[in-house]
Design a protein around this motif. Structure first.
Motif, PDB file in Angstrom:
ATOM      1  N   UNK C  94       0.868  -1.188   0.000  1.00  0.00           N
ATOM      2  CA  UNK C  94       0.000   0.000   0.000  1.00  0.00           C
ATOM      3  C   UNK C  94       0.901   1.233   0.000  1.00  0.00           C
ATOM      4  N   UNK C  95       0.680   2.126  -0.961  1.00  0.00           N
ATOM      5  CA  UNK C  95       1.519   3.318  -1.093  1.00  0.00           C
ATOM      6  C   UNK C  95       0.720   4.539  -0.716  1.00  0.00           C
ATOM      7  N   UNK C  96       1.372   5.438   0.026  1.00  0.00           N
ATOM      8  CA  UNK C  96       0.709   6.686   0.391  1.00  0.00           C
ATOM      9  C   UNK C  96       1.717   7.822   0.189  1.00  0.00           C
ATOM     10  N   UNK C 100       5.334   3.935   2.170  1.00  0.00           N
ATOM     11  CA  UNK C 100       4.620   2.734   1.735  1.00  0.00           C
ATOM     12  C   UNK C 100       4.746   1.673   2.815  1.00  0.00           C
ATOM     13  N   UNK C 101       3.770   0.783   2.838  1.00  0.00           N
ATOM     14  CA  UNK C 101       3.755  -0.337   3.781  1.00  0.00           C
ATOM     15  C   UNK C 101       3.566  -1.614   2.980  1.00  0.00           C
ATOM     16  N   UNK C 140       8.172  -1.057   6.249  1.00  0.00           N
ATOM     17  CA  UNK C 140       7.838   0.348   6.013  1.00  0.00           C
ATOM     18  C   UNK C 140       8.931   0.949   5.141  1.00  0.00           C
ATOM     19  N   UNK C 141       8.486   1.586   4.063  1.00  0.00           N
ATOM     20  CA  UNK C 141       9.417   2.141   3.074  1.00  0.00           C
ATOM     21  C   UNK C 141       9.255   3.658   3.029  1.00  0.00           C
ATOM     22  N   UNK C 142      10.312   4.321   2.595  1.00  0.00           N
ATOM     23  CA  UNK C 142      10.235   5.774   2.419  1.00  0.00           C
ATOM     24  C   UNK C 142      10.959   6.145   1.124  1.00  0.00           C
ATOM     25  N   UNK C 150      14.203   0.917   2.742  1.00  0.00           N
ATOM     26  CA  UNK C 150      13.525   0.249   3.858  1.00  0.00           C
ATOM     27  C   UNK C 150      13.807   1.028   5.139  1.00  0.00           C
ATOM     28  N   UNK C 151      12.733   1.448   5.803  1.00  0.00           N
ATOM     29  CA  UNK C 151      12.874   2.208   7.045  1.00  0.00           C
ATOM     30  C   UNK C 151      12.724   1.274   8.241  1.00  0.00           C
ATOM     31  N   UNK C 152      11.852   0.311   8.126  1.00  0.00           N
ATOM     32  CA  UNK C 152      11.748  -0.678   9.202  1.00  0.00           C
ATOM     33  C   UNK C 152      11.181  -1.968   8.644  1.00  0.00           C
TER      34      UNK C 152
END
Lengths: 174, 174, 174
Positions: C94-96, C100-101, C140-142, C150-152
């Motif tokens: 899912x991208x916002x 993104x997640x 969790x992506x940024x 990858x952030x987490x």
């Protein structure tokens, strides 16, 4: 027409996305093809000069006709009658104009005939499956007037030796 | 606006790509749904008249309410408490306007309670998992004012008999 | 330029599709990265302040350098020499905007050294693989100037307890 930082037009970008999905579908269809032993389908998705390299323990069919024959021979159909299932993970895909590379993982599962029976609530009872092989796969694709075709596929088993890892490194390029 | 050889506009092509991702997400969400037993989610992604056909060994719920109830009943929750995991491979997806078909593989894994303990460096020790079932799945989707919904899903186990192969052949169409 | 019901331009829609594929590739490359123990690659795809949380049984590396070191240490390389294979299923994404997640399933397979030998027609003989672990993963992506990072990543094993299910519920949002 809006272009991205690489100067490509929106149409070129959309075409590359469509290319990518076409390649995803080629990889997704390969397991149904293997599990039904459909030589005609196999012939339709390989290039005339394709090479399918499964490693030193297996024949190395060269050319669409040999690859199709190998995927539908009587020995392969015996495995199908035993309930063999090929199972593909999420592939890495990289497109460069009219060629593309993918790296994917593949499991081969066979029904277990010796283990204990498990009875899982709401999911039936049975001996389940045995993961017979896990392999790293490198695919090379080429765009043709009839759509994307498989030009080569090289697979190597996970067994602790270097060849599988050599294939996997192809998925770590930018 | 640029059109491809089929005469579709760029906007139509982009919409089909978005459709495809929406369907990928529906398939990807189905395993979390099964492994949490979330009936409300299930009800939200099926059509009112949906049919979920798991084969002769299981009930064949018809309609959104029955399907949601079947996915969240106490027996299913017992399987969840045992650690059941549904695992989806890469699906084949074909879109035709407002309908779509997908063919996918599914594994059901359950924690093993009888086998030997394996201790894997950097990856812990344990008895691991048993692959309880592998199935071929045919999904039929339809576009609605609220997005794509599942109209039918038919699954058949890999056991060497023909029904699973009949489903797989749906992924070998052009 | 055509906009969809959300008012986004076609260019914005195409960019989100490209974002999605970039994230698919990040997830698809993570298993080759793990199975080759490639710290340099790992460092290139995490944010400076990334957090990789594998649960209470494992270290919790924080920051790109620690995460890269953890993925390429000698203990991990012993697992690689035994033939470990990480296997990723189809992820939910899912991208916002610029974040993104994803929620994905992961299997860890290791060659079996104690079970019976299976001889499968056209597919060789061997003891096969043991599914050592199955986990639920939340990514969790940024978006950064150098692409998505990858952030987490938080993973929890399927073992019948709640933490894996808490992760899975992230894939059931609209």
């Amino acid at each position: 027409m809006t272009a991205d930082s690489s100067g490509r037009s929106l149409e070129e970008r959309v075409r590359e996305i469509e290319d990518r999905f076409e390649i995803y579908n080629l990889i997704a269809s390969h397991t149904p093809s293997a599990d039904t032993g459909n030589g005609a389908y196999v012939a339709s998705v390989w290039t005339e000069d394709g090479v399918f390299d499964r490693g030193a323990d297996f024949l190395r069919p060269t050319g669409r006709a040999e690859i199709a024959a190998g995927s539908s021979n009587p020995e392969h159909h015996r495995a199908i009658e035993q309930g063999i299932a090929h199972f593909a993970g999420l592939p890495y895909v990289r497109i460069d104009g009219d060629t593309a590379v993918a790296v994917s993982y593949l499991q081969i599962l066979v029904p277990d005939c010796v283990g204990p029976v498990f009875d899982v609530p709401n999911h039936g009872a049975g001996r389940g499956f045995h993961v017979h092989r896990v392999s790293a796969n490198r695919w090379e694709f080429v765009r043709t007037p009839d759509g994307w075709k498989i030009k080569s596929r090289t697979l190597r088993p996970f067994d602790g030796t270097a060849p599988a890892r050599d294939i996997l490194r192809g998925a770590l390029e930018p």
